[in-house]
Design an enzyme around this catalytic site. Structure first.
Site, mmCIF file in Angstrom:
data_model
loop_
_atom_site.group_PDB
_atom_site.id
_atom_site.type_symbol
_atom_site.label_atom_id
_atom_site.label_comp_id
_atom_site.label_asym_id
_atom_site.label_seq_id
_atom_site.Cartn_x
_atom_site.Cartn_y
_atom_site.Cartn_z
ATOM 1 N N LYS A 1 -9.907 -4.376 -1.669
ATOM 2 C CA LYS A 1 -9.504 -5.102 -2.962
ATOM 3 C C LYS A 1 -9.941 -6.509 -2.637
ATOM 4 C CE LYS A 1 -4.994 -3.923 -2.445
ATOM 5 N NZ LYS A 1 -5.106 -3.175 -1.500
ATOM 6 N N ARG B 1 2.847 -4.059 -7.644
ATOM 7 C CA ARG B 1 2.715 -3.045 -6.926
ATOM 8 C C ARG B 1 4.046 -2.091 -6.928
ATOM 9 N NH1 ARG B 1 0.218 -5.828 -2.386
ATOM 10 N NH2 ARG B 1 -0.121 -4.514 -0.590
ATOM 11 N N ARG C 1 -10.427 -4.577 10.791
ATOM 12 C CA ARG C 1 -10.519 -5.764 10.186
ATOM 13 C C ARG C 1 -10.014 -6.932 10.842
ATOM 14 N NH1 ARG C 1 -7.254 -6.213 4.680
ATOM 15 N NH2 ARG C 1 -5.483 -5.222 5.996
ATOM 16 N N ARG D 1 -4.830 -9.294 11.897
ATOM 17 C CA ARG D 1 -3.460 -9.346 11.109
ATOM 18 C C ARG D 1 -2.516 -8.645 11.733
ATOM 19 N NH1 ARG D 1 -4.285 -8.203 4.544
ATOM 20 N NH2 ARG D 1 -2.440 -7.236 4.856
ATOM 21 N N ARG E 1 2.392 1.505 5.458
ATOM 22 C CA ARG E 1 1.973 0.845 4.126
ATOM 23 C C ARG E 1 1.161 1.867 3.197
ATOM 24 N NH1 ARG E 1 -1.919 -3.430 6.994
ATOM 25 N NH2 ARG E 1 -2.585 -3.836 4.791
HETATM 26 P P1 AP5 Z 1 -10.044 -5.642 2.447
HETATM 27 O O1 AP5 Z 1 -10.874 -5.999 1.282
HETATM 28 O O2 AP5 Z 1 -9.359 -6.769 3.159
HETATM 29 O O3 AP5 Z 1 -9.001 -4.692 1.893
HETATM 30 P P2 AP5 Z 1 -7.537 -4.718 0.770
HETATM 31 O O4 AP5 Z 1 -7.616 -3.687 0.019
HETATM 32 O O5 AP5 Z 1 -7.639 -6.119 0.323
HETATM 33 O O6 AP5 Z 1 -6.529 -4.716 1.932
HETATM 34 P P3 AP5 Z 1 -5.004 -5.349 2.308
HETATM 35 O O7 AP5 Z 1 -4.729 -4.687 3.838
HETATM 36 O O8 AP5 Z 1 -5.427 -6.859 2.229
HETATM 37 O O9 AP5 Z 1 -4.082 -4.767 1.231
HETATM 38 P P4 AP5 Z 1 -2.847 -4.620 1.317
HETATM 39 O O10 AP5 Z 1 -2.651 -4.445 -0.135
HETATM 40 O O11 AP5 Z 1 -2.106 -3.698 2.169
HETATM 41 O O12 AP5 Z 1 -2.454 -6.101 1.758
HETATM 42 P P5 AP5 Z 1 -1.594 -7.434 1.140
HETATM 43 O O13 AP5 Z 1 -2.356 -8.605 2.024
HETATM 44 O O14 AP5 Z 1 -1.886 -7.364 -0.304
HETATM 45 O O15 AP5 Z 1 -10.879 -4.519 3.248
HETATM 46 C C1 AP5 Z 1 -10.226 -3.951 4.748
HETATM 47 C C2 AP5 Z 1 -11.246 -4.078 5.522
HETATM 48 O O16 AP5 Z 1 -12.371 -3.051 5.405
HETATM 49 C C3 AP5 Z 1 -12.062 -5.368 5.870
HETATM 50 O O17 AP5 Z 1 -12.382 -5.383 7.278
HETATM 51 C C4 AP5 Z 1 -13.279 -5.312 5.131
HETATM 52 O O18 AP5 Z 1 -14.433 -5.985 5.727
HETATM 53 C C5 AP5 Z 1 -13.529 -3.826 5.346
HETATM 54 N N1 AP5 Z 1 -14.308 -2.972 3.978
HETATM 55 C C6 AP5 Z 1 -14.023 -3.626 2.787
HETATM 56 N N2 AP5 Z 1 -15.023 -2.711 1.949
HETATM 57 C C7 AP5 Z 1 -15.610 -1.498 2.719
HETATM 58 C C8 AP5 Z 1 -16.243 -0.752 2.740
HETATM 59 N N3 AP5 Z 1 -16.930 -0.380 1.418
HETATM 60 N N4 AP5 Z 1 -16.680 -0.105 3.819
HETATM 61 C C9 AP5 Z 1 -16.473 -0.836 5.051
HETATM 62 N N5 AP5 Z 1 -15.742 -1.470 5.337
HETATM 63 C C10 AP5 Z 1 -15.062 -2.047 4.246
HETATM 64 O O19 AP5 Z 1 -0.078 -7.228 1.317
HETATM 65 C C11 AP5 Z 1 0.394 -7.288 2.693
HETATM 66 C C12 AP5 Z 1 1.756 -6.975 2.756
HETATM 67 O O20 AP5 Z 1 2.516 -8.213 1.866
HETATM 68 C C13 AP5 Z 1 2.428 -5.837 2.126
HETATM 69 O O21 AP5 Z 1 2.415 -4.793 3.042
HETATM 70 C C14 AP5 Z 1 3.888 -6.268 1.445
HETATM 71 O O22 AP5 Z 1 4.788 -6.450 2.550
HETATM 72 C C15 AP5 Z 1 3.540 -7.798 1.256
HETATM 73 N N6 AP5 Z 1 2.870 -7.793 -0.244
HETATM 74 C C16 AP5 Z 1 2.069 -8.192 -0.751
HETATM 75 N N7 AP5 Z 1 1.848 -8.303 -2.167
HETATM 76 C C17 AP5 Z 1 3.218 -7.683 -2.585
HETATM 77 C C18 AP5 Z 1 3.611 -7.315 -3.689
HETATM 78 N N8 AP5 Z 1 3.162 -7.480 -4.884
HETATM 79 N N9 AP5 Z 1 4.798 -6.697 -3.802
HETATM 80 C C19 AP5 Z 1 5.638 -6.763 -2.584
HETATM 81 N N10 AP5 Z 1 5.169 -6.789 -1.256
HETATM 82 C C20 AP5 Z 1 3.968 -7.502 -1.580
#
Ligand code: AP5
Length: 223
Positions: free
Chosen positions: A15, A90, A129, A162, A173
């Site tokens: 994402k 979410r 990552r 991270r 997750r």
């Molecule tokens: P990346 O683009 O970083 O993936 P992402 O989908 O953004 O992953 P996140 O882990 O950031 O999502 P998340 O939703 O768990 O975390 P968030 O920070 O929102 O890509 C991942 C890796 O793959 C990278 O290394 C990239 O280079 C590689 N990649 C990308 N595309 C690729 C491809 N096509 N092929 C190969 N490699 C590829 O949330 C973290 C925490 O915050 C949650 O667990 C929760 O505790 C809290 N939180 C955040 N938002 C909320 C909410 N709305 N409600 C409640 N809690 C929340």
């Protein structure tokens, strides 16, 4: 054209990676609640203190915290040109709150792009990552390697993993995603704004699919 976009998808689906180019190309801010919460933890604020325990366990932060963040963020002036919500909403209560906020602002959703990736790819993407603690650039040891191993291309800072990117937390997750976030696929499908995108393949291949889905939704909205 003003774009109001939501990116849905499991942790590590890409994402943030896809949001970066969409926001650059369309001149809109990327609003990631994960980044906002990590920033608050780093700054040692009350918000960060409340969110940290949930994030470390791979659990969702409470809805009222997230809804409060969104209410404040969507009122900022850079959102007048549109925005991309990355990883929010979410849960169904978050989605209902965002829907009410957009209605108040008179801003219809352009599209909800759901990036679909199998679990085995997720684990490989997340455990490889690395990110820059200074400017937030995201890399992957294999799929998006920095020019110099372990160093940010932009500023040379040492890359870090991270805290919630361990295999054990990722499994948590993924479970949380299936239980609490996947129901939003039906929520947005009923509202006829959902675009499902195959998230397998290279970053560029997926970027082309995402851009196409957004353009098609925008032209439907414009017609
Ligand atoms: P990346 O683009 O970083 O993936 P992402 O989908 O953004 O992953 P996140 O882990 O950031 O999502 P998340 O939703 O768990 O975390 P968030 O920070 O929102 O890509 C991942 C890796 O793959 C990278 O290394 C990239 O280079 C590689 N990649 C990308 N595309 C690729 C491809 N096509 N092929 C190969 N490699 C590829 O949330 C973290 C925490 O915050 C949650 O667990 C929760 O505790 C809290 N939180 C955040 N938002 C909320 C909410 N709305 N409600 C409640 N809690 C929340």
């Amino acid at each position: 054209m003003s774009y109001q976009l939501i990116f849905l998808g499991p942790p590590g689906a890409g994402k943030g990676t896809q949001a970066e180019s969409v926001c650059r190309d369309r001149g809109i801010p990327q609003i990631s609640t994960g980044d906002i919460l990590r920033g608050a933890i780093k700054a040692g604020t009350e918000l960060g203190r409340k969110a940290k325990a949930y994030m470390d366990e791979g659990l969702l932060a409470p809805d009222d915290l997230i809804i409060g963040i969104m209410e404040e963020r969507l009122r900022q002036s850079d959102c007048e040109a549109g925005f991309l919500l990355d990883g929010v909403p979410r849960t169904v209560p978050q989605a209902e709150a965002v829907e009410a906020m957009l209605e108040n602002l008179g801003r219809p959703l352009t599209a909800v792009v759901s990036i679909d990736v199998p679990d085995e790819d997720i684990i490989a993407r997340i455990t490889g990552r690395r990110s820059c603690p200074k400017d937030g650039m995201v890399y992957h040891v294999q799929y998006k390697a920095p020019r110099t191993e372990g160093r940010c291309d932009l500023c040379g800072t040492e890359l870090v993993q991270r805290a919630d990117d361990t295999r054990e937390t990722v499994e948590n997750r993924l479970r949380v995603y299936k239980e609490q976030t996947a129901p939003l696929i039906d929520f947005y499908s009923e509202r006829e704004v959902l675009a499902m995108v195959d998230g397998r393949g290279s970053i560029d291949e997926i970027a082309a699919r995402v851009a196409d889905a957004i353009d098609r939704a925008a032209s439907r909205q414009g017609s």
